[in-house]
Design a protein around this motif. Structure first.
Motif, PDB file in Angstrom:
ATOM      1  N   LEU A  91       0.819  -1.213   0.000  1.00  0.00           N
ATOM      2  CA  LEU A  91       0.000   0.000   0.000  1.00  0.00           C
ATOM      3  C   LEU A  91       0.853   1.264   0.000  1.00  0.00           C
ATOM      4  CD1 LEU A  91      -2.847  -0.881   2.568  1.00  0.00           C
ATOM      5  CD2 LEU A  91      -3.005  -0.812   0.081  1.00  0.00           C
ATOM      6  N   SER A  92       2.044   1.192   0.592  1.00  0.00           N
ATOM      7  CA  SER A  92       2.887   2.391   0.699  1.00  0.00           C
ATOM      8  C   SER A  92       3.360   2.888  -0.666  1.00  0.00           C
ATOM      9  CB  SER A  92       4.095   2.103   1.598  1.00  0.00           C
ATOM     10  OG  SER A  92       4.996   1.191   0.972  1.00  0.00           O
ATOM     11  N   PHE A  93       3.255   2.056  -1.701  1.00  0.00           N
ATOM     12  CA  PHE A  93       3.696   2.468  -3.036  1.00  0.00           C
ATOM     13  C   PHE A  93       2.558   3.068  -3.865  1.00  0.00           C
ATOM     14  CE2 PHE A  93       6.947  -0.565  -1.824  1.00  0.00           C
ATOM     15  CZ  PHE A  93       8.108   0.022  -2.308  1.00  0.00           C
ATOM     16  N   GLY A  94       1.323   3.044  -3.333  1.00  0.00           N
ATOM     17  CA  GLY A  94       0.184   3.489  -4.120  1.00  0.00           C
ATOM     18  C   GLY A  94      -0.381   4.824  -3.703  1.00  0.00           C
ATOM     19  N   GLU A  95      -1.166   5.412  -4.614  1.00  0.00           N
ATOM     20  CA  GLU A  95      -1.897   6.647  -4.350  1.00  0.00           C
ATOM     21  C   GLU A  95      -3.367   6.284  -4.130  1.00  0.00           C
ATOM     22  OE1 GLU A  95      -0.928   9.779  -4.026  1.00  0.00           O
ATOM     23  OE2 GLU A  95       1.189   9.235  -4.259  1.00  0.00           O
ATOM     24  N   PRO A  96      -3.944   6.643  -2.951  1.00  0.00           N
ATOM     25  CA  PRO A  96      -5.317   6.234  -2.643  1.00  0.00           C
ATOM     26  C   PRO A  96      -6.345   6.944  -3.519  1.00  0.00           C
ATOM     27  CG  PRO A  96      -4.458   7.677  -0.930  1.00  0.00           C
ATOM     28  CD  PRO A  96      -3.309   7.368  -1.834  1.00  0.00           C
ATOM     29  N   HIS A  97      -7.461   6.248  -3.727  1.00  0.00           N
ATOM     30  CA  HIS A  97      -8.508   6.761  -4.608  1.00  0.00           C
ATOM     31  C   HIS A  97      -9.822   6.126  -4.185  1.00  0.00           C
ATOM     32  CE1 HIS A  97     -10.432   8.304  -8.158  1.00  0.00           C
ATOM     33  NE2 HIS A  97     -10.602   7.121  -8.719  1.00  0.00           N
TER      34      HIS A  97
ATOM     35  N   MET B  15      -9.348   2.235  -3.138  1.00  0.00           N
ATOM     36  CA  MET B  15      -8.364   1.533  -3.946  1.00  0.00           C
ATOM     37  C   MET B  15      -7.168   2.440  -4.166  1.00  0.00           C
ATOM     38  SD  MET B  15     -10.942  -0.450  -6.568  1.00  0.00           S
ATOM     39  CE  MET B  15     -12.489  -1.123  -5.904  1.00  0.00           C
ATOM     40  N   LEU B  16      -6.046   1.851  -4.470  1.00  0.00           N
ATOM     41  CA  LEU B  16      -4.815   2.619  -4.659  1.00  0.00           C
ATOM     42  C   LEU B  16      -4.226   2.302  -6.025  1.00  0.00           C
ATOM     43  CD1 LEU B  16      -4.940   1.587  -1.451  1.00  0.00           C
ATOM     44  CD2 LEU B  16      -2.946   3.094  -1.320  1.00  0.00           C
ATOM     45  N   ARG B  17      -3.642   3.320  -6.645  1.00  0.00           N
ATOM     46  CA  ARG B  17      -2.985   3.181  -7.933  1.00  0.00           C
ATOM     47  C   ARG B  17      -1.469   3.166  -7.738  1.00  0.00           C
ATOM     48  NH1 ARG B  17      -6.067   4.217 -12.443  1.00  0.00           N
ATOM     49  NH2 ARG B  17      -8.158   5.074 -12.108  1.00  0.00           N
ATOM     50  N   VAL B  18      -0.826   2.168  -8.290  1.00  0.00           N
ATOM     51  CA  VAL B  18       0.643   2.106  -8.302  1.00  0.00           C
ATOM     52  C   VAL B  18       1.071   2.320  -9.753  1.00  0.00           C
ATOM     53  CG1 VAL B  18       2.696   0.736  -7.800  1.00  0.00           C
ATOM     54  CG2 VAL B  18       0.634   0.476  -6.385  1.00  0.00           C
ATOM     55  N   SER B  19       1.653   3.465 -10.057  1.00  0.00           N
ATOM     56  CA  SER B  19       2.065   3.763 -11.425  1.00  0.00           C
ATOM     57  C   SER B  19       3.164   2.802 -11.860  1.00  0.00           C
ATOM     58  CB  SER B  19       2.563   5.200 -11.529  1.00  0.00           C
ATOM     59  OG  SER B  19       3.782   5.348 -10.815  1.00  0.00           O
ATOM     60  N   ARG B  20       3.392   2.735 -13.172  1.00  0.00           N
ATOM     61  CA  ARG B  20       4.461   1.862 -13.668  1.00  0.00           C
ATOM     62  C   ARG B  20       5.813   2.274 -13.096  1.00  0.00           C
ATOM     63  NH1 ARG B  20       2.179   1.182 -19.851  1.00  0.00           N
ATOM     64  NH2 ARG B  20       1.397  -0.946 -19.593  1.00  0.00           N
TER      65      ARG B  20
ATOM     66  N   ARG C 162       8.231  -0.078 -10.736  1.00  0.00           N
ATOM     67  CA  ARG C 162       9.652  -0.354 -10.953  1.00  0.00           C
ATOM     68  C   ARG C 162      10.437  -0.156  -9.659  1.00  0.00           C
ATOM     69  NH1 ARG C 162       9.909  -3.248 -15.506  1.00  0.00           N
ATOM     70  NH2 ARG C 162       9.197  -2.125 -17.349  1.00  0.00           N
ATOM     71  N   VAL C 163      10.109   0.904  -8.928  1.00  0.00           N
ATOM     72  CA  VAL C 163      10.795   1.167  -7.657  1.00  0.00           C
ATOM     73  C   VAL C 163      10.526   0.033  -6.675  1.00  0.00           C
ATOM     74  CG1 VAL C 163      10.920   2.725  -5.670  1.00  0.00           C
ATOM     75  CG2 VAL C 163      10.730   3.673  -7.982  1.00  0.00           C
TER      76      VAL C 163
END
Length: 550
Positions: free
Chosen positions: A28-34, A107-112, A116-117
């Protein structure tokens, strides 16, 4: 990473892994909440840039959208503490399915970029996600998702074969429809004529006279430069040497781009069985080996583009410019040329006519389907010809192996020679040549000077290759076109090095910071294992060269 020994339960667990509290919190720490409402799309089929979706609360369904002749199809449902995405997230492919919320939630979005990170920083999560994305790609091959890319063409069409080879080598979820002469009348139902073949139906939309390049562009697989970007390493050529170089470069922190004019794999992908590669006592097909390496490249963040052909490579100040055939330019600090070699052909009438319609330069399951249980001719006296003969014979094809030399063992491993001579399905003709080709629309017969005409549905040509170096005008080559490297660089080319205070590094060509590895390099051993070693070793020299300019 095949699942032949994997139980169905293990495979399903891989597709939908159960994460611990600690793993889920890290993810979850890698995503942006939505906050998502029911009916909202998180991504849609055709989106070129989309995210890995983490379902914290709520629910998503994965659907193949309706198009043309088929309605919308439900593919799967993902609930809380799951993530939504498949292998296309890593190779840059656009979405071919849609994700729609069926229950409102967070939900959370993890960009490409963030993905990678994550994969670089968290080995445990990296392995979990990579296994899941791969498993989903495998299961999608046989489901409704395979209709999102449908390839249609005549079985004997060279262009259709090239399209299918591209889709299989790049690992695209797709369906291929081979048309026999009696099936061609059905095309009119879709507004397609014979002159439009082959056709690629992408999300139901017909792309007439489709080529691998056109399909790659539409799916988001072609090179897209970023403004003012300078990458650390461009690798030109996706065979074993190129894949090894790209994997080692990316795993050691270099921003890496891998280009191939066709698809990753080179001649190794065309090899039906490699029996002397370290770690595979029972042999491994070239396709499986390249598939594993390609997945490994994606894991480490290599940006792979194919078909993507380089037309020029030359210095540009302190950097290098790689110019593509479409005019786009990649700016790089270093480059490794692993462009391999182009297949040699026989100087025979109608050769070009039968290429793709009976003449092949590989013996893989794709080619086997064209000649299954039919007589074939294999030409060549090295290991690749021997391996192809055994593979074809084992799958029901009577084989004539034509060898120009008088001694079968002069260029072929002894274990292959013994098996060829013992196999009753293979007739070996040493001191022989192919003199003519026969057939109407496709190959039907081959003339061999020592025995006369033989029936042949296919001719498999393994007589070597010419180095693909004609586009490298600035580099020092030998009389046969192979690139000189390291201490082999000619004295005349060393003048440019005087101001640098050093000689060419191992694998470095006559132009500083341009390296060469694998079959394209003068003095290389033409073996898969040697190519892998050269590609990885060249990266050590890349690091030394980069240290000089930083």
């Amino acid at each position: 990473m095949g699942n032949a020994k994997m139980t169905q339960r293990e495979f399903e667990r891989m597709m939908k892994p159960a994460l611990t509290d600690a793993q889920w919190e890290r993810l979850l720490s890698f995503g942006e909440p939505h906050d998502v409402e029911a009916g909202e799309y998180l991504f849609e089929a055709g989106d070129l840039d989309y995210d890995l979706i983490l379902v914290d609360t709520g629910e998503l369904e994965i659907v193949r959208v309706a198009f043309g002749w088929v309605g919308e199809t439900h593919v799967g449902t993902m609930g809380p503490r799951s993530f939504v995405g498949e292998l296309g997230l890593l190779n840059g492919q656009g979405a071919f399915l849609s994700a729609r919320a069926t229950k409102a939630g967070r939900m959370l979005r993890v960009s490409r970029a963030r993905l990678r990170v994550l994969m670089a920083e968290d080995d445990e999560l990296c392995d979990i996600i990579l296994h899941a994305l791969w498993a989903r790609r495998e299961i999608l091959r046989t489901g409704p998702a395979a209709l999102t890319l449908k390839l249609v063409g005549p079985r004997s069409s060279r262009d259709f074969l090239a399209l299918r080879r591209f889709a299989e080598r790049v690992d695209l979820v797709h369906t291929a429809i081979e048309l026999a002469p009696g099936d061609l009348w059905t095309l009119g139902d879709h507004g397609i004529g014979l002159d439009d073949l082959p056709v690629a139906f992408i999300q139901g939309e017909a792309m007439k006279n489709a080529t691998p390049g056109m399909v790659a562009e539409r799916l988001g697989l072609s090179y897209q430069g970023r403004a003012d970007e300078v990458v650390d390493l461009v690798v030109v050529g996706g065979g074993p040497a190129g894949l090894a170089a790209a994997i080692y470069g990316a795993s050691e922190g270099l921003s890496t781009v891998l280009l191939d004019a066709v698809a990753p794999g080179g001649q190794a992908a065309a090899t039906s069985r490699i029996e002397n590669f370290l770690g595979f006592p029972f042999g491994v097909s070239g396709g499986d080996l390249i598939g594993q390496a390609s997945l490994q490249a994606l894991k480490f963040g290599v940006r792979v583009y194919a078909p993507c052909e380089a037309a020029d490579l030359r210095p540009a100040g302190r950097d290098l410019d790689v110019t593509l055939t479409d005019g786009r330019v990649i700016r790089a600090r270093t480059a490794i040329v692993t462009s391999g070699a182009a297949y040699r052909t026989l100087d025979l009438d109608r050769w070009n006519e039968f290429e793709g319609a009976g003449i092949y330069y590989a013996a893989t399951p794709l080619e086997l389907r064209q000649v299954f249980e039919s007589p074939v001719v294999v030409v060549g006296g090295a290991n690749s010809a021997g391996q192809a003969s055994l593979y074809l014979a084992a799958n029901g094809c009577p084989v004539h192996l034509v060898v120009r030399g008088s001694d079968l063992g002069s260029r072929m491993s002894s274990y292959l020679v013994d098996r060829l001579l013992e196999d009753p399905r293979i007739d070996v003709h040493t001191g022989s040549r192919v003199t003519a080709l026969g057939g109407v629309a496709a190959l039907e017969s081959v003339s061999i000077d020592s025995i006369g005409d033989v029936a042949a549905r296919g001719l498999f040509c393994f007589i070597g290759a010419e180095p693909a170096t004609s586009w490298l005008a600035e580099l020092d080559r030998d009389a046969d076109g192979f690139l000189r490297t390291g201490t082999d660089v000619s004295v005349q080319s060393l003048e440019r090095w005087q101001g640098m205070g050093r000689e060419p590094l191992p694998f470095e060509t006559a132009v500083p910071r341009i390296f060469a590895a694998g079959d394209v390099r003068r003095g290389s051993m033409k073996r898969v294992a040697a190519a892998v070693g050269e590609g990885s070793s060249a990266v050590a020299s890349v690091h030394r060269a980069l240290a000089d300019i930083r």
